[in-house]
Design a protein around this motif. Sequence first.
Motif, PDB file in Angstrom:
ATOM      1  N   TYR A  21       0.830  -1.200   0.000  1.00 21.25           N
ATOM      2  CA  TYR A  21       0.000   0.000   0.000  1.00 21.25           C
ATOM      3  C   TYR A  21       0.866   1.252   0.000  1.00 21.25           C
ATOM      4  N   GLN A  22       0.349   2.315  -0.616  1.00 26.44           N
ATOM      5  CA  GLN A  22       1.010   3.609  -0.521  1.00 26.44           C
ATOM      6  C   GLN A  22      -0.044   4.705  -0.493  1.00 26.44           C
ATOM      7  N   TRP A  23       0.262   5.785   0.213  1.00 23.17           N
ATOM      8  CA  TRP A  23      -0.635   6.928   0.313  1.00 23.17           C
ATOM      9  C   TRP A  23      -0.490   7.799  -0.923  1.00 23.17           C
ATOM     10  N   GLN A  24      -1.624   8.329  -1.402  1.00 24.79           N
ATOM     11  CA  GLN A  24      -1.601   9.259  -2.525  1.00 24.79           C
ATOM     12  C   GLN A  24      -2.404  10.493  -2.143  1.00 24.79           C
ATOM     13  N   TRP A  25      -1.875  11.652  -2.539  1.00 26.63           N
ATOM     14  CA  TRP A  25      -2.486  12.932  -2.219  1.00 26.63           C
ATOM     15  C   TRP A  25      -3.114  13.507  -3.477  1.00 26.63           C
ATOM     16  N   GLN A  26      -4.351  13.967  -3.380  1.00 25.57           N
ATOM     17  CA  GLN A  26      -5.041  14.522  -4.534  1.00 25.57           C
ATOM     18  C   GLN A  26      -4.878  16.035  -4.636  1.00 25.57           C
ATOM     19  N   SER A  27      -4.299  16.642  -3.622  1.00 30.00           N
ATOM     20  CA  SER A  27      -4.122  18.094  -3.623  1.00 30.00           C
ATOM     21  C   SER A  27      -3.005  18.478  -4.578  1.00 30.00           C
ATOM     22  N   GLU A  28      -3.267  19.524  -5.342  1.00 29.62           N
ATOM     23  CA  GLU A  28      -2.258  19.995  -6.279  1.00 29.62           C
ATOM     24  C   GLU A  28      -1.034  20.491  -5.520  1.00 29.62           C
ATOM     25  N   GLY A  29       0.116  20.160  -6.019  1.00 32.87           N
ATOM     26  CA  GLY A  29       1.353  20.611  -5.393  1.00 32.87           C
ATOM     27  C   GLY A  29       1.912  19.655  -4.359  1.00 32.87           C
ATOM     28  N   LEU A  30       1.132  18.673  -3.935  1.00 30.84           N
ATOM     29  CA  LEU A  30       1.633  17.687  -2.976  1.00 30.84           C
ATOM     30  C   LEU A  30       1.982  16.410  -3.719  1.00 30.84           C
ATOM     31  N   THR A  31       3.125  15.848  -3.416  1.00 33.15           N
ATOM     32  CA  THR A  31       3.525  14.618  -4.087  1.00 33.15           C
ATOM     33  C   THR A  31       3.079  13.410  -3.266  1.00 33.15           C
ATOM     34  N   ASP A  32       2.880  12.304  -3.966  1.00 29.44           N
ATOM     35  CA  ASP A  32       2.518  11.064  -3.272  1.00 29.44           C
ATOM     36  C   ASP A  32       3.632  10.684  -2.312  1.00 29.44           C
ATOM     37  N   ILE A  33       3.265  10.001  -1.245  1.00 33.10           N
ATOM     38  CA  ILE A  33       4.266   9.544  -0.293  1.00 33.10           C
ATOM     39  C   ILE A  33       4.861   8.257  -0.840  1.00 33.10           C
ATOM     40  N   GLU A  34       6.136   8.307  -1.161  1.00 30.59           N
ATOM     41  CA  GLU A  34       6.812   7.143  -1.727  1.00 30.59           C
ATOM     42  C   GLU A  34       7.252   6.215  -0.600  1.00 30.59           C
ATOM     43  N   MET A  35       6.279   5.645   0.065  1.00 31.89           N
ATOM     44  CA  MET A  35       6.546   4.737   1.166  1.00 31.89           C
ATOM     45  C   MET A  35       5.634   3.542   0.977  1.00 31.89           C
ATOM     46  N   LEU A  36       6.179   2.367   1.030  1.00 38.15           N
ATOM     47  CA  LEU A  36       5.378   1.166   0.894  1.00 38.15           C
ATOM     48  C   LEU A  36       5.079   0.616   2.278  1.00 38.15           C
ATOM     49  N   LEU A  37       3.823   0.280   2.506  1.00 45.16           N
ATOM     50  CA  LEU A  37       3.379  -0.180   3.818  1.00 45.16           C
ATOM     51  C   LEU A  37       2.717  -1.544   3.685  1.00 45.16           C
ATOM     52  N   PRO A  38       2.824  -2.403   4.709  1.00 47.99           N
ATOM     53  CA  PRO A  38       2.388  -3.790   4.578  1.00 47.99           C
ATOM     54  C   PRO A  38       0.876  -3.999   4.525  1.00 47.99           C
ATOM     55  N   ASP A  39       0.106  -3.155   5.198  1.00 49.93           N
ATOM     56  CA  ASP A  39      -1.346  -3.328   5.191  1.00 49.93           C
ATOM     57  C   ASP A  39      -2.007  -2.007   5.535  1.00 49.93           C
ATOM     58  N   ALA A  40      -3.339  -1.968   5.392  1.00 49.41           N
ATOM     59  CA  ALA A  40      -4.081  -0.731   5.616  1.00 49.41           C
ATOM     60  C   ALA A  40      -3.962  -0.255   7.066  1.00 49.41           C
ATOM     61  N   THR A  41      -3.951  -1.171   8.002  1.00 50.03           N
ATOM     62  CA  THR A  41      -3.858  -0.796   9.417  1.00 50.03           C
ATOM     63  C   THR A  41      -2.529  -0.101   9.708  1.00 50.03           C
ATOM     64  N   ALA A  42      -1.441  -0.656   9.225  1.00 43.58           N
ATOM     65  CA  ALA A  42      -0.128  -0.038   9.424  1.00 43.58           C
ATOM     66  C   ALA A  42      -0.048   1.303   8.716  1.00 43.58           C
ATOM     67  N   ALA A  43      -0.644   1.391   7.540  1.00 44.57           N
ATOM     68  CA  ALA A  43      -0.619   2.642   6.785  1.00 44.57           C
ATOM     69  C   ALA A  43      -1.378   3.743   7.517  1.00 44.57           C
ATOM     70  N   VAL A  44      -2.543   3.409   8.066  1.00 45.58           N
ATOM     71  CA  VAL A  44      -3.338   4.395   8.803  1.00 45.58           C
ATOM     72  C   VAL A  44      -2.627   4.788  10.094  1.00 45.58           C
ATOM     73  N   ALA A  45      -2.039   3.830  10.776  1.00 49.83           N
ATOM     74  CA  ALA A  45      -1.301   4.147  12.011  1.00 49.83           C
ATOM     75  C   ALA A  45      -0.153   5.096  11.711  1.00 49.83           C
ATOM     76  N   TRP A  46       0.602   4.816  10.658  1.00 50.05           N
ATOM     77  CA  TRP A  46       1.722   5.692  10.305  1.00 50.05           C
ATOM     78  C   TRP A  46       1.229   7.097   9.967  1.00 50.05           C
ATOM     79  N   LEU A  47       0.204   7.200   9.117  1.00 43.68           N
ATOM     80  CA  LEU A  47      -0.279   8.523   8.711  1.00 43.68           C
ATOM     81  C   LEU A  47      -0.912   9.264   9.880  1.00 43.68           C
ATOM     82  N   SER A  48      -1.634   8.565  10.724  1.00 41.85           N
ATOM     83  CA  SER A  48      -2.298   9.217  11.868  1.00 41.85           C
ATOM     84  C   SER A  48      -1.281   9.884  12.790  1.00 41.85           C
ATOM     85  N   HIS A  49      -0.132   9.280  12.947  1.00 40.58           N
ATOM     86  CA  HIS A  49       0.875   9.835  13.841  1.00 40.58           C
ATOM     87  C   HIS A  49       1.850  10.774  13.125  1.00 40.58           C
TER      88      HIS A  49
END
Length: 104
Positions: A21-49
Amino acid sequence: MNLGGANITRDALLATGFGLYQWQWQSEGLTDIEMLLPDATAAVAWLSHSYVPAGMEQASLRSKLKRLREALRSEEITLRSIETNQAEDPVKLIELVDQIALGG
């Protein structure tokens, strides 16, 4: 792990199933986060913090998560599966954010 342009490392992670999984930003001027995460739970935990909206550097975790919930609901921020190239259901992601908000 920030992989930058390390295609060999990225491919190795994808082959092991750890970077699905990787996070993607739809806002203009922001680049996608080039980070690969193992599952949705880990991805949400990382982004939340890690999520700090402009001007909210000193805000409580709950205040920051409220903004994050809004961004997920409006699909300004999406979590994309590398395997299927599909965005995860924002309702599921918001539920995971709510669990984090209740916990801390």
